[in-house]
Design a protein around this motif. Structure first.
Motif, PDB file in Angstrom:
ATOM      1  N   SER A 210       0.839  -1.192   0.000  1.00 20.73           N
ATOM      2  CA  SER A 210       0.000   0.000   0.000  1.00 20.73           C
ATOM      3  C   SER A 210       0.875   1.242   0.000  1.00 20.73           C
ATOM      4  CB  SER A 210      -0.915   0.015   1.227  1.00 20.73           C
ATOM      5  OG  SER A 210      -1.831  -1.052   1.176  1.00 20.73           O
ATOM      6  N   THR A 211       0.456   2.260  -0.740  1.00 21.37           N
ATOM      7  CA  THR A 211       1.261   3.473  -0.834  1.00 21.37           C
ATOM      8  C   THR A 211       0.353   4.671  -1.033  1.00 21.37           C
ATOM      9  OG1 THR A 211       3.142   4.498  -1.978  1.00 21.37           O
ATOM     10  CG2 THR A 211       1.541   3.336  -3.334  1.00 21.37           C
ATOM     11  N   THR A 212       0.860   5.850  -0.730  1.00 21.46           N
ATOM     12  CA  THR A 212       0.143   7.096  -0.964  1.00 21.46           C
ATOM     13  C   THR A 212       0.673   7.735  -2.227  1.00 21.46           C
ATOM     14  OG1 THR A 212      -0.235   7.455   1.391  1.00 21.46           O
ATOM     15  CG2 THR A 212      -0.429   9.371  -0.046  1.00 21.46           C
ATOM     16  N   CYS A 213      -0.194   7.957  -3.212  1.00 24.88           N
ATOM     17  CA  CYS A 213       0.212   8.520  -4.497  1.00 24.88           C
ATOM     18  C   CYS A 213       0.060  10.040  -4.432  1.00 24.88           C
ATOM     19  CB  CYS A 213      -0.628   7.945  -5.630  1.00 24.88           C
ATOM     20  SG  CYS A 213      -0.559   6.133  -5.700  1.00 24.88           S
ATOM     21  N   ASP A 214       1.166  10.741  -4.173  1.00 29.36           N
ATOM     22  CA  ASP A 214       1.116  12.194  -4.028  1.00 29.36           C
ATOM     23  C   ASP A 214       0.568  12.877  -5.279  1.00 29.36           C
ATOM     24  OD1 ASP A 214       2.151  11.925  -1.545  1.00 29.36           O
ATOM     25  OD2 ASP A 214       4.213  12.364  -2.093  1.00 29.36           O
ATOM     26  N   ASP A 310       5.888  -6.502   3.207  1.00 30.86           N
ATOM     27  CA  ASP A 310       6.119  -6.274   4.625  1.00 30.86           C
ATOM     28  C   ASP A 310       5.334  -7.324   5.391  1.00 30.86           C
ATOM     29  OD1 ASP A 310       3.466  -5.456   4.606  1.00 30.86           O
ATOM     30  OD2 ASP A 310       3.966  -3.321   4.595  1.00 30.86           O
ATOM     31  N   LEU A 311       5.411  -7.294   6.715  1.00 37.37           N
ATOM     32  CA  LEU A 311       4.789  -8.350   7.508  1.00 37.37           C
ATOM     33  C   LEU A 311       3.275  -8.394   7.322  1.00 37.37           C
ATOM     34  CD1 LEU A 311       6.857  -8.158  10.819  1.00 37.37           C
ATOM     35  CD2 LEU A 311       7.023  -9.854   8.987  1.00 37.37           C
ATOM     36  N   ALA A 312       2.635  -7.215   7.239  1.00 38.20           N
ATOM     37  CA  ALA A 312       1.184  -7.178   7.051  1.00 38.20           C
ATOM     38  C   ALA A 312       0.799  -7.737   5.686  1.00 38.20           C
ATOM     39  CB  ALA A 312       0.663  -5.748   7.208  1.00 38.20           C
ATOM     40  N   GLU A 313       1.562  -7.364   4.642  1.00 34.82           N
ATOM     41  CA  GLU A 313       1.294  -7.883   3.308  1.00 34.82           C
ATOM     42  C   GLU A 313       1.528  -9.392   3.259  1.00 34.82           C
ATOM     43  OE1 GLU A 313       0.119  -6.458   0.695  1.00 34.82           O
ATOM     44  OE2 GLU A 313       0.197  -4.332   1.201  1.00 34.82           O
ATOM     45  N   ALA A 314       2.589  -9.844   3.928  1.00 35.31           N
ATOM     46  CA  ALA A 314       2.891 -11.276   3.946  1.00 35.31           C
ATOM     47  C   ALA A 314       1.739 -12.060   4.564  1.00 35.31           C
ATOM     48  CB  ALA A 314       4.183 -11.526   4.717  1.00 35.31           C
ATOM     49  N   PRO A 323       0.876 -10.661  12.693  1.00 36.20           N
ATOM     50  CA  PRO A 323       1.820 -11.006  13.773  1.00 36.20           C
ATOM     51  C   PRO A 323       1.442 -10.427  15.126  1.00 36.20           C
ATOM     52  CG  PRO A 323       3.012 -10.409  11.782  1.00 36.20           C
ATOM     53  CD  PRO A 323       1.565 -10.104  11.519  1.00 36.20           C
ATOM     54  N   SER A 324       0.862  -9.214  15.128  1.00 35.48           N
ATOM     55  CA  SER A 324       0.534  -8.562  16.393  1.00 35.48           C
ATOM     56  C   SER A 324      -0.605  -9.240  17.132  1.00 35.48           C
ATOM     57  CB  SER A 324       0.179  -7.092  16.141  1.00 35.48           C
ATOM     58  OG  SER A 324      -0.912  -6.998  15.242  1.00 35.48           O
ATOM     59  N   THR A 325      -1.387 -10.084  16.448  1.00 36.42           N
ATOM     60  CA  THR A 325      -2.540 -10.727  17.087  1.00 36.42           C
ATOM     61  C   THR A 325      -2.468 -12.239  16.950  1.00 36.42           C
ATOM     62  OG1 THR A 325      -3.825 -10.552  15.038  1.00 36.42           O
ATOM     63  CG2 THR A 325      -4.000  -8.730  16.605  1.00 36.42           C
ATOM     64  N   SER A 326      -1.273 -12.753  16.811  1.00 32.93           N
ATOM     65  CA  SER A 326      -1.136 -14.158  16.467  1.00 32.93           C
ATOM     66  C   SER A 326      -0.354 -14.941  17.504  1.00 32.93           C
ATOM     67  CB  SER A 326      -0.441 -14.281  15.104  1.00 32.93           C
ATOM     68  OG  SER A 326      -0.216 -15.629  14.778  1.00 32.93           O
ATOM     69  N   TYR A 386       4.147 -20.113   1.617  1.00 36.12           N
ATOM     70  CA  TYR A 386       4.688 -19.696   2.916  1.00 36.12           C
ATOM     71  C   TYR A 386       6.205 -19.552   2.866  1.00 36.12           C
ATOM     72  CZ  TYR A 386       0.054 -21.477   3.749  1.00 36.12           C
ATOM     73  OH  TYR A 386      -1.284 -21.708   3.645  1.00 36.12           O
ATOM     74  N   GLU A 387       6.850 -20.381   2.081  1.00 35.55           N
ATOM     75  CA  GLU A 387       8.302 -20.299   1.928  1.00 35.55           C
ATOM     76  C   GLU A 387       8.704 -19.182   0.974  1.00 35.55           C
ATOM     77  OE1 GLU A 387      10.144 -23.715   0.064  1.00 35.55           O
ATOM     78  OE2 GLU A 387      11.747 -23.673   1.539  1.00 35.55           O
ATOM     79  N   ALA A 388       7.864 -18.908  -0.032  1.00 40.72           N
ATOM     80  CA  ALA A 388       8.191 -17.919  -1.056  1.00 40.72           C
ATOM     81  C   ALA A 388       7.941 -16.489  -0.604  1.00 40.72           C
ATOM     82  CB  ALA A 388       7.383 -18.192  -2.325  1.00 40.72           C
ATOM     83  N   THR A 389       7.068 -16.293   0.391  1.00 39.94           N
ATOM     84  CA  THR A 389       6.746 -14.941   0.851  1.00 39.94           C
ATOM     85  C   THR A 389       7.773 -14.491   1.882  1.00 39.94           C
ATOM     86  OG1 THR A 389       4.399 -15.406   0.514  1.00 39.94           O
ATOM     87  CG2 THR A 389       4.951 -13.475   1.834  1.00 39.94           C
ATOM     88  N   VAL A 390       8.551 -13.503   1.524  1.00 41.67           N
ATOM     89  CA  VAL A 390       9.618 -13.025   2.401  1.00 41.67           C
ATOM     90  C   VAL A 390       9.526 -11.509   2.547  1.00 41.67           C
ATOM     91  CG1 VAL A 390      11.188 -14.912   1.809  1.00 41.67           C
ATOM     92  CG2 VAL A 390      11.234 -12.814   0.469  1.00 41.67           C
ATOM     93  N   PRO A 391       9.910 -10.977   3.696  1.00 40.37           N
ATOM     94  CA  PRO A 391       9.898  -9.520   3.871  1.00 40.37           C
ATOM     95  C   PRO A 391      11.050  -8.889   3.116  1.00 40.37           C
ATOM     96  CG  PRO A 391      10.748 -10.579   5.842  1.00 40.37           C
ATOM     97  CD  PRO A 391      10.288 -11.678   4.933  1.00 40.37           C
ATOM     98  N   ASP A 392      10.790  -7.782   2.404  1.00 45.57           N
ATOM     99  CA  ASP A 392      11.888  -7.093   1.746  1.00 45.57           C
ATOM    100  C   ASP A 392      12.734  -6.387   2.785  1.00 45.57           C
ATOM    101  OD1 ASP A 392      11.064  -3.885   1.425  1.00 45.57           O
ATOM    102  OD2 ASP A 392       9.386  -5.260   1.717  1.00 45.57           O
TER     103      ASP A 392
END
Length: 506
Positions: A210-214, A310-314, A323-326, A386-392
Motif C-alpha cells: 500500500s502506498t500514498t500517491c502524491d 512487509d509483515l502485514a502484506e505477507a 503477527p501482532s494478534t497471532s 509460505y516459503e516464497a513470501t519473504v519480507p523485503d
C-alpha cells in the motif's frame, strides 16, 4: 536476492467494459459468496504466448511511434523524476535556445503537451482493464489491472533487460557455495530439473505494498508489481525492471463496528483472493509459453519464485493472522510467539500448503493462526506460498527493526533515566554537521513517524556516537555502554543482511 536458501488521477470505474468468459477451475474450493459480482476471467489474458505469437513478436516488434528519440528521452526524464510542468518547460526553453537547427529533434511545445501525448497513445502491452469485484456499502470496488503476460512482455521489450537475461542455473565453483542471484540458488537448480527438458525457467517476482500517491491527490492505493529473477540484482533495482500490473481494491468501512467485524475482514480476504485469481490464472501451471529473448524465440515454464512484502502484506498473501494478534506470528513457520527470542530452538516446523489445508479440514486453523479460507496459491504445483513470501529488506530492517529500536530507546531513556537524556539525544542528532551522503535531522527524532527508510539509514550511520556517554545515572543496571553494545550488535547484523551475496554459513 537469495531465494529459498538458508537464508506508486483516481481510477474511474469502467463498468461498461464486457466481462467475457468464466474461469473453469474448481470454484467449490473458494468461499467467495459474499462478493457481489461473479468471477470472470477474460480469455484474452492468457493469449499471446504461442509459437505463432512469438514469431509475430519477433517479425513485427511492437514499438510506440515517438516524434523522435529526444522527445522520448525527455518524457522518460519527466516521468522518472516526476518533474513539474514548470520545471519541464524551463528545460524545453533551455534546450531550444541552445539548438543550432531549430526543427531538428523537436521537443514538445510544453511539458503538458508531452503528458497529453502519453495519455492518448496506446503503448504496447500497457492497456489496463477494469473488473468489478464487489459492491460494499453502496460503493463498487474494481480491480484495475493489465494481463500479467503483457507485463512480462513489457519487461522483455527493455533492451538492457533483454541483454542481461539469464537462462540457466549457474554454479560458482568455489570452496564455499555463494548465493548472490536467484539463478545461483538451490531452488533454481531443483526447479530447472523439474520442468520440461526443452524449457527455460521464467522466474516471476511479485511485490505489493500500500502506498500514498502524491501525484494523485494523496490517494491511497495498493499497487502490485512484477519483475523477473532472470535479471541480475543490479539490473533489477532499476526502475524499468519492474512493471505495474494492477491496483488492488481497498475496501473502506463507514464505521468502526463494521471495520472491526469478522464479515468485513473476511470480505477483504475474498477480494484479495479474487484479484489474485484474475491476475495469475494465465500462468497457472503453464509449461508452454513462448517469448522473444535476445532476438530468439524461447520456450518457458513460468514459476512464481518470491513474493516481497512487509509483515502485514505477507500475512495477506499467506492468509495467516497478523503477527501482532497471532499465537504463531510467522507466516513462514509454526514457531510459538513465546519462542521468538529462543536461540536454542533446534526443531522448527515449517508451514506447507498440505499442513495448512489439513488443519482447516480438521477445524484446527485457529491453532495454527491461519484463516480458514482457500488460498489461490495452493493451486500452483510444487509451490510453497509460505516459503516464497519473504519480507523485503527495507521494511524488515529500516522501517521495522530500526524504527522499533529507536522508539524503544527513547522510551527506555524517558522511563529509566530522565527526559533530559531524550532531549540530549535529539540535540546531538541536530548538531551533526553537514557531510556528503548524510541527511541533517533538524528536529532529531521528534517526527520519527514521518521518517522514510533513507532517514533511518542515515541515523544508523551516527547512532552509536549519539548515544555514547549519553547518561550516567540509570535504573535496572542497563548502562549507557551496554546500550551502545546493543546498537553495535544490531549494526553488524544490519550490514550483513544488506550484503548482496551469502554463503551457507551466513
Amino acid at each position: 536476492m537469495v531465494l529459498n536458501n538458508k537464508q506508486n488521477e483516481e481510477i474511474e470505474p469502467m463498468l461498461d467494459e464486457p466481462i467475457e468468459t468464466q474461469e473453469n477451475v474448481e470454484d467449490e474450493e473458494f468461499d467467495d459468496v459474499d462478493l457481489t459480482f461473479p468471477l470472470s476471467i477474460d480469455a484474452e489474458d492468457s493469449r499471446g504466448t504461442t509459437l505463432d505469437d512469438a514469431i509475430n513478436d519477433r517479425m513485427h516488434p511492437q514499438n510506440t511511434e515517438w516524434p523522435n528519440d529526444i522527445y522520448r528521452e525527455f518524457m522518460e526524464i519527466v516521468m522518472e523524476y516526476q518533474l513539474s510542468n514548470s520545471c519541464g518547460d524551463r528545460i524545453i526553453k533551455l534546450i531550444d535556445k541552445s539548438r543550432r537547427a531549430p526543427d531538428e529533434n523537436r521537443l514538445p511545445k510544453s511539458t503538458k503537451e508531452g503528458r497529453k501525448f502519453l495519455d492518448v497513445n496506446e503503448f504496447p502491452y500497457m492497456k489496463f482493464k477494469t473488473v468489478p469485484i464487489t459492491n460494499f456499502q453502496d460503493t463498487i470496488y474494481n480491480f484495475y489491472y493489465q494481463p500479467i503476460i503483457h507485463g512480462i512482455k513489457v519487461l522483455l521489450l527493455q533492451s538492457d533487460v533483454n541483454e542481461e537475461f539469464i537462462f540457466k542455473y549457474r554454479n560458482n565453483d568455489t570452496s564455499f557455495k555463494t548465493y548472490g542471484e536467484q539463478y545461483e540458488s538451490d531452488w533454481w537448480n531443483v526447479t530447472q530439473k523439474n520442468i520440461p527438458p526443452d524449457n527455460h525457467l521464467l522466474s516471476i517476482i511479485i511485490y505489493a505494498d500500500s502506498t500514498t500517491c502524491d501525484h494523485l491527490g494523496k490517494t491511497s492505493e495498493h499497487p502490485i508489481y512484477i519483475s523477473l529473477g532472470n535479471i541480475p540484482n543490479w539490473m533489477r533495482n532499476k526502475p524499468n525492471s519492474k512493471v505495474l500490473v494492477g491496483y488492488l481494491p481497498k475496501l473502506k468501512a463507514k464505521d468502526n463496528t463494521t471495520r472491526n467485524s469478522e464479515f468485513f475482514r473476511k470480505l477483504q480476504r475474498q477480494v484479495f483472493q479474487r484479484c489474485l485469481r484474475i491476475l495469475l490464472s494465465p500462468i497457472l501451471n503453464r509449461t508452454d509459453m513462448y517469448f522473444v529473448v535476445k532476438n530468439e524465440i524461447q520456450l518457458f515454464t513460468p514459476k512464481i519464485s518470491v513474493i516481497l512484502a512487509d509483515l502485514a502484506e505477507a500475512a495477506t498473501f499467506t492468509a495467516t493472522y497478523l503477527p501482532s494478534t497471532s499465537k504463531r506470528p510467522c507466516c513462514f513457520c509454526l514457531i510459538d510467539n513465546e519462542d521468538l527470542n529462543n536461540m536454542a530452538l533446534t526443531n522448527v516446523i515449517m508451514r506447507t500448503p498440505e499442513k495448512m489445508r489439513e488443519a482447516i479440514d480438521l477445524n484446527q486453523a485457529n491453532e495454527l493462526s491461519i484463516h480458514a479460507d482457500f488460498n489461490f496459491f495452493w493451486k500452483f504445483k510444487n509451490f510453497n506460498i509460505y516459503e516464497a513470501t519473504v519480507p523485503d529488506r527495507m521494511h524488515m530492517l529500516d522501517l521495522g527493526i530500526t524504527k522499533y529500536l529507536l522508539e524503544f530507546t527513547r522510551e527506555f531513556l524517558r522511563q529509566k533515566v530522565n527526559a533530559r537524556a531524550v532531549r540530549e539525544m535529539d540535540r546531538r542528532l541536530c548538531a551533526i554537521p553537514r557531510y556528503p551522503g548524510l541527511i541533517v535531522l533538524k528536529h532529531g527524532l521528534e517526527n520519527i513517524s514521518k521518517f522514510t527508510a533513507n532517514d533511518y539509514r542515515n541515523i544508523m550511520k551516527v547512532i552509536v556516537f549519539v548515544i555514547d556517554n549519553l547518561y550516567e545515572n540509570y535504573e535496572d543496571g542497563f548502562s549507557c555502554k551496554r546500550l551502545c553494545n546493543v546498537f553495535c550488535v544490531y549494526l553488524k547484523m544490519y550490514i550483513m543482511l544488506r550484503q548482496e551475496s551469502f554463503t551457507d554459513m551466513g
